[in-house]
Motif scaffolding. Structure first.
Motif, PDB file in Angstrom:
ATOM      1  N   ALA A 105       7.116  33.948  28.713  1.00 24.68           N
ATOM      2  CA  ALA A 105       5.719  34.370  28.866  1.00 24.68           C
ATOM      3  C   ALA A 105       4.830  33.702  27.825  1.00 24.68           C
ATOM      4  O   ALA A 105       3.705  33.289  28.129  1.00 24.68           O
ATOM      5  N   ALA A 106       5.344  33.586  26.591  1.00 24.48           N
ATOM      6  CA  ALA A 106       4.550  32.941  25.538  1.00 24.48           C
ATOM      7  C   ALA A 106       4.336  31.461  25.850  1.00 24.48           C
ATOM      8  O   ALA A 106       3.252  30.913  25.609  1.00 24.48           O
ATOM      9  N   LYS A 107       5.363  30.814  26.397  1.00 28.62           N
ATOM     10  CA  LYS A 107       5.218  29.403  26.753  1.00 28.62           C
ATOM     11  C   LYS A 107       4.176  29.228  27.855  1.00 28.62           C
ATOM     12  O   LYS A 107       3.395  28.266  27.846  1.00 28.62           O
ATOM     13  N   ALA A 108       4.161  30.166  28.815  1.00 29.28           N
ATOM     14  CA  ALA A 108       3.159  30.085  29.873  1.00 29.28           C
ATOM     15  C   ALA A 108       1.751  30.285  29.320  1.00 29.28           C
ATOM     16  O   ALA A 108       0.813  29.569  29.704  1.00 29.28           O
ATOM     17  N   GLU A 109       1.596  31.239  28.410  1.00 26.18           N
ATOM     18  CA  GLU A 109       0.276  31.495  27.822  1.00 26.18           C
ATOM     19  C   GLU A 109      -0.227  30.287  27.051  1.00 26.18           C
ATOM     20  O   GLU A 109      -1.419  29.961  27.093  1.00 26.18           O
ATOM     21  N   LYS A 110       0.667  29.602  26.334  1.00 27.26           N
ATOM     22  CA  LYS A 110       0.250  28.419  25.593  1.00 27.26           C
ATOM     23  C   LYS A 110      -0.225  27.313  26.520  1.00 27.26           C
ATOM     24  O   LYS A 110      -1.026  26.473  26.121  1.00 27.26           O
ATOM     25  N   ASN A 111       0.276  27.321  27.746  1.00 30.10           N
ATOM     26  CA  ASN A 111      -0.131  26.304  28.706  1.00 30.10           C
ATOM     27  C   ASN A 111      -1.295  26.763  29.581  1.00 30.10           C
ATOM     28  O   ASN A 111      -1.595  26.137  30.591  1.00 30.10           O
ATOM     29  N   GLY A 112      -1.933  27.872  29.215  1.00 25.94           N
ATOM     30  CA  GLY A 112      -3.085  28.341  29.966  1.00 25.94           C
ATOM     31  C   GLY A 112      -2.750  29.122  31.209  1.00 25.94           C
ATOM     32  O   GLY A 112      -3.607  29.295  32.079  1.00 25.94           O
ATOM     33  N   ILE A 113      -1.496  29.610  31.335  1.00 27.32           N
ATOM     34  CA  ILE A 113      -1.079  30.399  32.493  1.00 27.32           C
ATOM     35  C   ILE A 113      -0.940  31.857  32.075  1.00 27.32           C
ATOM     36  O   ILE A 113      -0.249  32.163  31.099  1.00 27.32           O
ATOM     37  N   THR A 114      -1.608  32.746  32.786  1.00 31.46           N
ATOM     38  CA  THR A 114      -1.484  34.174  32.512  1.00 31.46           C
ATOM     39  C   THR A 114      -0.227  34.703  33.197  1.00 31.46           C
ATOM     40  O   THR A 114      -0.155  34.704  34.428  1.00 31.46           O
ATOM     41  N   PRO A 115       0.787  35.144  32.431  1.00 32.89           N
ATOM     42  CA  PRO A 115       2.030  35.604  33.066  1.00 32.89           C
ATOM     43  C   PRO A 115       1.860  36.963  33.728  1.00 32.89           C
ATOM     44  O   PRO A 115       1.257  37.876  33.161  1.00 32.89           O
ATOM     45  N   ALA A 116       2.386  37.086  34.930  1.00 34.21           N
ATOM     46  CA  ALA A 116       2.358  38.351  35.684  1.00 34.21           C
ATOM     47  C   ALA A 116       3.754  38.560  36.261  1.00 34.21           C
ATOM     48  O   ALA A 116       4.132  37.879  37.217  1.00 34.21           O
ATOM     49  N   VAL A 138      -3.140  40.901  43.317  1.00 33.48           N
ATOM     50  CA  VAL A 138      -3.059  39.442  43.326  1.00 33.48           C
ATOM     51  C   VAL A 138      -4.450  38.826  43.367  1.00 33.48           C
ATOM     52  O   VAL A 138      -4.766  37.898  42.606  1.00 33.48           O
ATOM     53  N   ARG A 139      -5.302  39.346  44.244  1.00 28.95           N
ATOM     54  CA  ARG A 139      -6.641  38.768  44.396  1.00 28.95           C
ATOM     55  C   ARG A 139      -7.522  39.054  43.178  1.00 28.95           C
ATOM     56  O   ARG A 139      -8.262  38.169  42.727  1.00 28.95           O
ATOM     57  N   GLN A 140      -7.453  40.257  42.644  1.00 30.21           N
ATOM     58  CA  GLN A 140      -8.352  40.612  41.549  1.00 30.21           C
ATOM     59  C   GLN A 140      -7.922  39.991  40.223  1.00 30.21           C
ATOM     60  O   GLN A 140      -8.758  39.731  39.362  1.00 30.21           O
ATOM     61  N   THR A 141      -6.621  39.768  40.034  1.00 33.92           N
ATOM     62  CA  THR A 141      -6.213  39.038  38.831  1.00 33.92           C
ATOM     63  C   THR A 141      -6.687  37.593  38.895  1.00 33.92           C
ATOM     64  O   THR A 141      -7.072  37.007  37.871  1.00 33.92           O
ATOM     65  N   ALA A 142      -6.678  37.014  40.091  1.00 34.74           N
ATOM     66  CA  ALA A 142      -7.187  35.651  40.237  1.00 34.74           C
ATOM     67  C   ALA A 142      -8.699  35.603  40.052  1.00 34.74           C
ATOM     68  O   ALA A 142      -9.232  34.635  39.505  1.00 34.74           O
ATOM     69  N   ALA A 143      -9.388  36.641  40.489  1.00 33.60           N
ATOM     70  CA  ALA A 143     -10.843  36.691  40.342  1.00 33.60           C
ATOM     71  C   ALA A 143     -11.279  37.093  38.940  1.00 33.60           C
ATOM     72  O   ALA A 143     -12.436  36.881  38.568  1.00 33.60           O
TER      73      ALA A 143
END
Length: 456
Positions: free
Chosen positions: A163-174, A254-259
């Motif tokens: 999850a930390a690696k994803a956050e560093k790459n600008g990806i919000t982990p879900a 899914v939709r509201q996290t993307a929005a």
């Protein structure tokens, strides 16, 4: 076989899918490393001494898997030394996992967002693979990881690191699961649904998320407060926030996290850090509270249109569908006529599991319990007394059981009965603006020690 190779001497990742191996600064890199590897092969050098390791799945799992190179039908390949390392790349994906991936992509497209499955993203010298990546508004990227009951209990090692690696790459982990023990973890932002078969998950009905999304209840710590002070004092006079479990539909999540209207949050207590999802307005109010807890943050104006009932059939329903509306008090007894508890009590730490529509078990309605309000004139509603008697009865029944399976089932029954009683006490104290602790104390005294009730 694998397409990502880690060269232990050069300290670089080699991508065999690319002509330049992803290193245009070394134009003859493939010819060099392949010639050296073939030379070691003719000399009989062990594979583990050829300075090539798997840089993909094996490395992410923390395994040193040694490899050698070959060319087959004009295609460059890296081959594992051991068959068990090779098998690690071909773990079959369950039908439920595939159904969740398809549902995430479908929900994102319905909201006007683009998504893709099994996306590999370069992070520095390493790689990260996301089950399903949704491209949201304002360059927002939501990386959905699905972990279901088909994997072992030790299959979640390294979740926080991933999850930390994803956050560093600008990806919000879900991370989403159907296991209660996974949903209780707080190494990342988990959500949980019921354990469902693949054909149910794939349907277009409403899939309920029963854990991981919460509403923040902001309150002032005075004598009228319902929640206990998180600082451990009687009443500190400050403003606090308490997470309250709340259901949400998976497609909406899914939709509201993307929005960006549902966002991840880190909620700190004196003893622990919790991670869950809230609305963006609750997050803003919580940040205001952290900056100044002397006053309640202003409530945002609700400009959204009224919600309408969904036309879709639900794919999963609440685990418990029961209310206490059948336990109505006679008109002579003061207090509300019926109780439908909707506000759960909140301990100092946020609750881990989400409860749905709590209520008393069907056997709660006995003639003896329905008569308690007429035999004890207490000033409290009859419904409170009945619910507390039911909870105590189920607890006594639990203590009399010996088998583990029976105790487990009875413990769930007792939890629901006690939750219904606590919720009714909370609602009554709020309605009458009474001290909740005093109401609960008086209720338990009346139910458990009726002989001490003063005569009229």
């Amino acid at each position: 076989m694998a397409n990502i190779v880690w060269h232990t001497k050069l300290r670089i990742f080699i991508d065999l899918n690319k002509d330049d191996l992803d290193h245009p600064e070394f134009p003859d890199l493939w010819e060099t490393i392949y010639r050296i590897d073939r030379y070691h092969g003719r000399l009989g050098t062990p594979v583990r001494e050829r300075e090539l390791q798997c840089g993909g799945v094996c490395r992410e799992a923390g395994v040193e898997a040694w490899m050698h190179l070959r060319v087959r039908n004009g295609r460059r390949e890296a081959v594992h030394e051991r068959s068990e390392d090779e098998a690690r790349h071909t773990v079959p994906m369950s039908d439920e996992h595939k159904a969740y991936q398809e549902r995430i992509l479908r929900a994102a497209e319905e909201g006007g967002f683009h998504g893709d499955s099994e996306v590999r993203t370069r992070v520095g010298r390493s790689w990260i693979q996301t089950d399903t990546l949704v491209e949201g508004a304002d360059s927002r990227r939501i990386g959905w990881e699905v972990q279901l009951s088909t994997i072992g209990s030790d299959g979640l090692r390294g979740v926080r690191a991933r999850a930390a690696k994803a956050e560093k790459n600008g990806i919000t982990p879900a991370w989403h699961t159907d296991r209660a023990d996974y949903g209780q973890r707080h190494d990342t932002h988990w959500t949980r649904s019921n354990n469902l078969p693949a054909y149910v998950i794939a349907r277009t009905g409403d899939l309920r998320v029963i854990s991981g999304f919460r509403k923040l209840d902001f309150w002032h710590c005075d004598v009228h407060a319902v929640h206990p002070c998180p600082d451990g004092v009687r009443r500190c006079g400050k403003a606090h926030a308490t997470p309250v479990p709340k259901d949400v539909m998976f497609d909406d999540l899914v939709r509201q996290t993307a929005a960006g209207t549902i966002v991840p949050i880190q909620f700190r207590t004196p003893t622990k850090l919790y991670r869950f999802w809230v609305t963006d307005s609750d997050q803003e109010r919580y940040n205001d509270l952290l900056s100044d807890d002397t006053q309640l943050p202003a409530a945002p104006e609700d400009t959204r249109a009224p919600a309408n009932a969904s036309r879709n059939r639900p794919t999963c329903r609440p685990e418990l569908i029961a209310t206490t509306s059948t336990l109505s008090a006679p008109p002579s007894v003061p207090g509300p006529a019926t109780f439908s508890p909707v506000l759960p009590t909140q301990p100092p730490a946020p609750p881990i599991e989400t409860r749905t529509a709590p209520g008393a078990p069907p056997e709660a309605e006995t003639d003896e319990e329905n008569q308690v309000g007429s035999t004890i004139q207490t000033g409290l509603p009859e419904t409170l007394i009945v619910l507390q008697r039911v909870a105590d009865k189920e607890h006594l029944r639990l203590q009399q059981m010996a088998g583990n399976d029976e105790r487990k089932r009875q413990r769930d029954v007792w939890f629901e009965a006690a939750h219904a009683a606590q919720s009714a006490v909370t609602q009554y104290a709020q309605a009458k603006r009474l001290n909740r602790y005093e109401v609960e104390k008086e209720l338990r005294r009346l139910v458990r020690h009726p002989e001490n009730t003063p005569a009229e």
